[in-house]
Design a protein around this motif. Structure first.
Motif, PDB file in Angstrom:
ATOM      1  N   GLN A  71      28.328  17.564  29.928  1.00 17.31           N
ATOM      2  CA  GLN A  71      28.981  18.368  28.901  1.00 17.31           C
ATOM      3  C   GLN A  71      28.018  18.643  27.775  1.00 17.31           C
ATOM      4  OE1 GLN A  71      32.380  16.300  27.427  1.00 17.31           O
ATOM      5  NE2 GLN A  71      33.654  16.819  29.170  1.00 17.31           N
ATOM      6  N   ASP A  72      28.238  19.757  27.138  1.00 19.53           N
ATOM      7  CA  ASP A  72      27.537  20.091  25.905  1.00 19.53           C
ATOM      8  C   ASP A  72      28.404  21.109  25.196  1.00 19.53           C
ATOM      9  OD1 ASP A  72      25.783  20.507  23.833  1.00 19.53           O
ATOM     10  OD2 ASP A  72      24.049  20.841  25.095  1.00 19.53           O
ATOM     11  N   GLN A  73      28.507  21.018  23.899  1.00 15.47           N
ATOM     12  CA  GLN A  73      29.346  21.917  23.129  1.00 15.47           C
ATOM     13  C   GLN A  73      28.567  23.130  22.632  1.00 15.47           C
ATOM     14  OE1 GLN A  73      32.675  21.451  23.003  1.00 15.47           O
ATOM     15  NE2 GLN A  73      32.207  19.755  24.383  1.00 15.47           N
ATOM     16  N   ARG A  74      27.410  23.371  23.233  1.00 18.29           N
ATOM     17  CA  ARG A  74      26.587  24.524  22.865  1.00 18.29           C
ATOM     18  C   ARG A  74      26.354  25.384  24.107  1.00 18.29           C
ATOM     19  NH1 ARG A  74      21.442  21.482  20.636  1.00 18.29           N
ATOM     20  NH2 ARG A  74      21.955  20.165  22.399  1.00 18.29           N
ATOM     21  N   TRP A  75      25.789  26.542  23.890  1.00 19.64           N
ATOM     22  CA  TRP A  75      25.325  27.344  25.018  1.00 19.64           C
ATOM     23  C   TRP A  75      24.211  26.567  25.700  1.00 19.64           C
ATOM     24  CZ3 TRP A  75      27.397  31.847  26.737  1.00 19.64           C
ATOM     25  CH2 TRP A  75      28.368  32.439  25.929  1.00 19.64           C
ATOM     26  N   ALA A 107      18.173  28.617  17.849  1.00 15.28           N
ATOM     27  CA  ALA A 107      17.820  27.591  18.836  1.00 15.28           C
ATOM     28  C   ALA A 107      18.781  26.400  18.793  1.00 15.28           C
ATOM     29  CB  ALA A 107      16.387  27.122  18.629  1.00 15.28           C
ATOM     30  N   SER A 108      19.351  26.108  17.636  1.00 15.55           N
ATOM     31  CA  SER A 108      20.272  24.973  17.541  1.00 15.55           C
ATOM     32  C   SER A 108      21.610  25.257  18.223  1.00 15.55           C
ATOM     33  CB  SER A 108      20.503  24.597  16.073  1.00 15.55           C
ATOM     34  OG  SER A 108      21.136  25.676  15.397  1.00 15.55           O
ATOM     35  N   ARG A 109      21.886  26.518  18.519  1.00 20.30           N
ATOM     36  CA  ARG A 109      23.137  26.880  19.202  1.00 20.30           C
ATOM     37  C   ARG A 109      23.035  26.728  20.710  1.00 20.30           C
ATOM     38  NH1 ARG A 109      25.256  32.564  17.542  1.00 20.30           N
ATOM     39  NH2 ARG A 109      27.052  31.796  18.724  1.00 20.30           N
ATOM     40  N   ALA A 110      21.854  26.409  21.216  1.00 26.91           N
ATOM     41  CA  ALA A 110      21.654  26.302  22.660  1.00 26.91           C
ATOM     42  C   ALA A 110      20.909  25.013  22.994  1.00 26.91           C
ATOM     43  CB  ALA A 110      20.869  27.506  23.178  1.00 26.91           C
ATOM     44  N   LYS A 187      25.039  36.605  20.037  1.00 20.88           N
ATOM     45  CA  LYS A 187      25.440  37.592  19.029  1.00 20.88           C
ATOM     46  C   LYS A 187      26.934  37.891  19.137  1.00 20.88           C
ATOM     47  CE  LYS A 187      24.464  42.333  17.573  1.00 20.88           C
ATOM     48  NZ  LYS A 187      23.704  43.525  17.865  1.00 20.88           N
ATOM     49  N   LEU A 188      27.437  37.996  20.362  1.00 19.47           N
ATOM     50  CA  LEU A 188      28.839  38.327  20.576  1.00 19.47           C
ATOM     51  C   LEU A 188      29.776  37.128  20.432  1.00 19.47           C
ATOM     52  CD1 LEU A 188      28.512  40.634  23.704  1.00 19.47           C
ATOM     53  CD2 LEU A 188      28.843  41.324  21.335  1.00 19.47           C
ATOM     54  N   SER A 189      29.236  35.934  20.497  1.00 19.15           N
ATOM     55  CA  SER A 189      30.054  34.730  20.542  1.00 19.15           C
ATOM     56  C   SER A 189      30.257  34.116  19.167  1.00 19.15           C
ATOM     57  CB  SER A 189      29.394  33.704  21.465  1.00 19.15           C
ATOM     58  OG  SER A 189      30.071  32.492  21.393  1.00 19.15           O
ATOM     59  N   ASN A 190      31.464  33.636  18.947  1.00 17.86           N
ATOM     60  CA  ASN A 190      31.760  32.873  17.726  1.00 17.86           C
ATOM     61  C   ASN A 190      31.788  31.381  18.007  1.00 17.86           C
ATOM     62  OD1 ASN A 190      32.049  35.145  16.078  1.00 17.86           O
ATOM     63  ND2 ASN A 190      34.164  35.413  16.740  1.00 17.86           N
ATOM     64  N   ILE A 191      31.604  31.011  19.264  1.00 16.77           N
ATOM     65  CA  ILE A 191      31.645  29.591  19.628  1.00 16.77           C
ATOM     66  C   ILE A 191      30.237  29.107  19.915  1.00 16.77           C
ATOM     67  CG2 ILE A 191      33.978  29.646  20.537  1.00 16.77           C
ATOM     68  CD1 ILE A 191      32.812  29.870  23.338  1.00 16.77           C
ATOM     69  N   GLY A 192      30.067  27.812  19.799  1.00 21.42           N
ATOM     70  CA  GLY A 192      28.772  27.207  20.132  1.00 21.42           C
ATOM     71  C   GLY A 192      27.761  27.351  19.086  1.00 21.42           C
TER      72      GLY A 192
END
Length: 192
Positions: A71-75, A107-110, A187-192
């Motif tokens: 699991q990971d809560q990021r992209w 980079a912190s979003r993935a 860009k399109l995502s509000n999550i992660g």
């Protein structure tokens, strides 16, 4: 006693115009929804162009469906290796890290990860520990992987924060194209 209400004496021309207006309003409101539903269900008038470079995974599969526990809560840029992690797999692991670095401020979003069915070579394991300290390691059930994935060999996946598989790339993946796809998703995502 209550007074009886009499029907409004509206001329027939005005009634017809009122009905026409009601039909036009319903057509404007319901028409696009009916058209979109028909386009989706009957698969017609769908544009051939696309804005992504990998293979879209539109089946709703997640990591667990192809035998990957994690699991990971990021992209996530996930490399799957159903066999030993040979040169092509190692190239994808390197590419995944470079793409994450290439995201810059996002980079912190993935994150990047490796799911391998077999234990890694000791030298490669030491290299990963030294050079790729943020790389996550997952187990991979090779039998479930073969049932869920039609393409053989190592694959690079883009996984959303909910664990859904979004895009898949083979070993010939172009890093610039994968980076463009991931940037577009972020860009399109509000999550992660």
């Amino acid at each position: 006693m209550a007074a009886a209400t009499t029907p409004l004496n509206v001329p027939e021309g005005r009634r017809a115009r009122g009905r026409l207006q009601l039909l036009l309003i319903l057509l404007v409101v319901l028409g696009p929804m009916v058209l979109a539903t028909c386009m989706y269900k009957l698969n017609f008038w769908v544009p051939d162009g696309r804005s992504y470079h990998g293979e879209m995974i539109g089946t709703g599969q997640g990591r667990a469906d192809i035998g990957i526990d994690g699991q990971d809560q990021r992209w996530q840029l996930l490399v799957s290796a159903p066999e030993a992690c040979a040169a092509d797999c190692q190239q994808l692991v390197y590419l995944a890290r470079q793409i994450q670095i290439g995201l810059g401020r996002d980079a912190s979003r993935a994150s990047h990860a490796l799911a391998a069915a077999q234990p890694l070579d000791a030298d490669y394991q030491a290299l990963l520990a030294r050079e790729y300290p943020q790389l996550q390691h997952y187990g991979l059930d090779a039998q479930r992987y073969r049932q869920g994935v039609s393409a053989p060999g190592p694959q690079l996946w883009i996984v959303d924060p909910h664990g859904n598989l979004v895009l898949r790339y083979d070993t010939k993946a172009n890093g610039k194209q994968v980076l463009d796809d991931l940037r577009h998703l972020l860009k399109l995502s509000n999550i992660g």
